[in-house]
Design a protein around this motif. Structure first.
Motif, mmCIF file in Angstrom:
data_model
loop_
_atom_site.group_PDB
_atom_site.id
_atom_site.type_symbol
_atom_site.label_atom_id
_atom_site.label_comp_id
_atom_site.label_asym_id
_atom_site.label_seq_id
_atom_site.Cartn_x
_atom_site.Cartn_y
_atom_site.Cartn_z
ATOM 1 N N LEU A 162 150.795 129.129 12.618
ATOM 2 C CA LEU A 162 149.556 128.326 14.000
ATOM 3 C C LEU A 162 150.252 129.155 14.951
ATOM 4 O O LEU A 162 151.427 128.712 15.874
ATOM 5 C CB LEU A 162 149.481 127.314 14.044
ATOM 6 N N GLY A 163 149.268 130.353 15.392
ATOM 7 C CA GLY A 163 149.931 130.824 16.644
ATOM 8 C C GLY A 163 149.777 130.102 17.719
ATOM 9 O O GLY A 163 147.777 130.672 18.046
ATOM 10 N N LEU A 164 149.818 129.505 18.836
ATOM 11 C CA LEU A 164 149.498 129.400 20.093
ATOM 12 C C LEU A 164 149.719 129.942 21.004
ATOM 13 O O LEU A 164 150.612 130.409 21.387
ATOM 14 C CB LEU A 164 149.518 128.034 20.058
ATOM 15 N N GLY A 165 148.467 129.565 21.885
ATOM 16 C CA GLY A 165 148.555 130.931 23.515
ATOM 17 C C GLY A 165 147.441 130.083 24.231
ATOM 18 O O GLY A 165 146.907 128.520 24.622
ATOM 19 N N SER A 166 147.253 130.884 25.295
ATOM 20 C CA SER A 166 146.538 130.255 26.379
ATOM 21 C C SER A 166 144.753 130.980 25.718
ATOM 22 O O SER A 166 144.116 130.763 26.910
ATOM 23 C CB SER A 166 146.400 130.693 27.558
ATOM 24 N N GLY A 167 144.687 131.642 25.204
ATOM 25 C CA GLY A 167 143.182 132.217 24.853
ATOM 26 C C GLY A 167 142.557 131.768 23.814
ATOM 27 O O GLY A 167 141.230 132.478 23.363
ATOM 28 N N GLY A 168 142.874 131.220 22.957
ATOM 29 C CA GLY A 168 142.645 130.857 21.620
ATOM 30 C C GLY A 168 141.429 129.896 21.718
ATOM 31 O O GLY A 168 140.506 129.191 22.817
ATOM 32 N N GLY A 169 140.212 129.661 20.944
ATOM 33 C CA GLY A 169 139.295 128.582 20.619
ATOM 34 C C GLY A 169 139.519 127.142 20.663
ATOM 35 O O GLY A 169 138.298 126.634 20.503
ATOM 36 N N TRP A 170 140.434 126.543 20.038
ATOM 37 C CA TRP A 170 140.689 125.180 19.582
ATOM 38 C C TRP A 170 141.979 124.832 20.406
ATOM 39 O O TRP A 170 143.097 125.108 20.530
ATOM 40 C CB TRP A 170 141.044 125.190 18.699
ATOM 41 N N GLN A 171 141.905 123.676 21.349
ATOM 42 C CA GLN A 171 142.761 123.473 22.693
ATOM 43 C C GLN A 171 143.945 122.256 22.575
ATOM 44 O O GLN A 171 142.667 121.381 21.874
ATOM 45 C CB GLN A 171 142.343 123.361 23.813
ATOM 46 N N LEU A 172 144.716 121.984 22.086
ATOM 47 C CA LEU A 172 145.172 120.774 22.243
ATOM 48 C C LEU A 172 145.116 120.175 23.187
ATOM 49 O O LEU A 172 145.955 120.302 23.781
ATOM 50 C CB LEU A 172 146.826 121.659 21.127
ATOM 51 N N ALA A 173 144.680 118.870 22.227
ATOM 52 C CA ALA A 173 144.542 118.094 23.509
ATOM 53 C C ALA A 173 144.936 116.764 23.297
ATOM 54 O O ALA A 173 145.364 116.273 24.352
ATOM 55 C CB ALA A 173 142.735 117.408 23.553
ATOM 56 N N GLY A 174 145.322 116.190 22.391
ATOM 57 C CA GLY A 174 146.551 114.731 22.808
ATOM 58 C C GLY A 174 146.978 114.865 20.699
ATOM 59 O O GLY A 174 146.967 115.568 19.811
ATOM 60 N N LEU A 175 148.052 114.365 20.809
ATOM 61 C CA LEU A 175 148.678 113.580 19.629
ATOM 62 C C LEU A 175 149.289 112.233 19.704
ATOM 63 O O LEU A 175 149.052 111.654 20.933
ATOM 64 C CB LEU A 175 150.089 114.743 19.861
ATOM 65 N N ALA A 176 149.291 111.461 18.545
ATOM 66 C CA ALA A 176 150.039 110.674 18.805
ATOM 67 C C ALA A 176 150.205 110.237 16.731
ATOM 68 O O ALA A 176 149.766 110.489 16.163
ATOM 69 C CB ALA A 176 147.926 109.420 19.235
ATOM 70 N N SER A 177 150.826 109.202 17.347
ATOM 71 C CA SER A 177 151.334 108.089 15.931
ATOM 72 C C SER A 177 151.775 106.946 15.731
ATOM 73 O O SER A 177 151.594 106.440 16.998
ATOM 74 C CB SER A 177 153.212 108.675 15.809
#
Length: 287
Positions: A162-177
């Protein structure tokens, strides 16, 4: 700003290596196994892939388009690699990327390791210490000792980048456990970081093969279940394979699974960037 998906690679190799352990690797494994009353027995590995974490990581990188050197590099895994315990993989890959990446591994989390890696990446972003990240999720499945969870479950070698940056199409919005007392269903009912008013019809739920189908929300075309054969990589293999086509039909993807060993459930919410503005600049998070 929030991290968004710029590159995703699913790598399930067909190649195998011959079963061979150098004397120092045999000694290391025997030392680790002895306190648990277990014996090193290479016959258990004779029919397996015998691929190392390095093999899997390099395969994923070869399959990827050019990935710029990230500020942060995290290796996430649930099952160990008894073939090359002397290799500090995160540091080695950091060197491959040019030596400027902060690099380390996340383990001892079960299938929660990739979710923890994303949580850490988000925290680094929030602190200003990184603007890009690469998460490598690795799963090797050949062990020189009885490992029924792997051997009876027919798990296969796999890797996800998973390559993550500022220009991708799917934005990480939240995480929970959530622990066994809460379960996955509660997390999927109210996904973390989901923008207010988002209609469930715009949402796809992606669950792993370990999740209880009766507790993962509405079935049908808006739910996708990963096939068996993986432990911590399952939902991420599916996300890597299909995220581009899903973008044409959904504004939100919620990825979740339940660890069969602990009962702990994990979810991550991704929203399409053109619809992410209403969710704020920082991902939401629950524990």
């Amino acid at each position: 700003m929030a991290l968004s998906l710029e590159t995703a690679v699913a790598h399930v190799p067909r190649a195998t290596r011959s079963c061979h352990f150098e004397p120092d690797i045999v000694e290391f494994n025997e030392t680790v196994l002895a306190p648990h009353g277990m014996r090193f027995d290479p016959s258990y590995a004779a029919g397996g892939g015998n691929l190392t974490f390095l093999d899997l990581a390099e395969g994923a990188l070869r399959a990827a388009p050019r990935v710029p050197a990230p500020d942060l590099l995290i290796v996430a895994y649930a099952l160990p690699d008894p073939h090359a315990p002397e290799k500090t993989l995160a540091a080695h890959l950091g060197h491959v990327f040019g030596g400027r990446s902060i690099s380390f591994a996340v383990s001892e989390q079960g299938l929660g390791a990739p979710f923890t890696a994303l949580r850490i990446a988000d925290a680094y972003l929030g602190s200003g210490r990184c603007h890009s990240a690469a998460v490598l999720i690795l799963e090797q499945t050949t062990f020189p000792y009885p490992e029924p969870f792997v051997q009876d479950g027919d798990l296969v070698d796999s890797a996800v980048l998973l390559g993550l940056g500022s220009g991708g199409g799917w934005q990480l919005a939240g995480l929970a456990s959530a622990g066994p007392h809460a379960g996955l269903a509660a997390l999927l009912d109210e996904p973390p970081g989901l923008p207010g008013g988002r209609d469930a019809g715009d949402r796809l739920t992606v669950t792993g093969s370990w999740a209880d189908p009766s507790g993962t929300g509405p079935a049908g075309p808006k739910a996708h279940r990963a096939p068996p054969g993986s432990y911590c990589t399952g939902v991420w293999l599916e996300f890597a394979r299909h995220h581009a086509e899903w973008a044409g039909n959904y504004r939100t993807i919620v990825v979740g699974d339940t660890d069969p060993r602990t009962g702990t459930s994990h979810v991550a919410t991704f929203v399409r960037r053109e619809t992410a503005a209403g969710s704020g600049d920082r991902p939401g998070e629950r524990r």
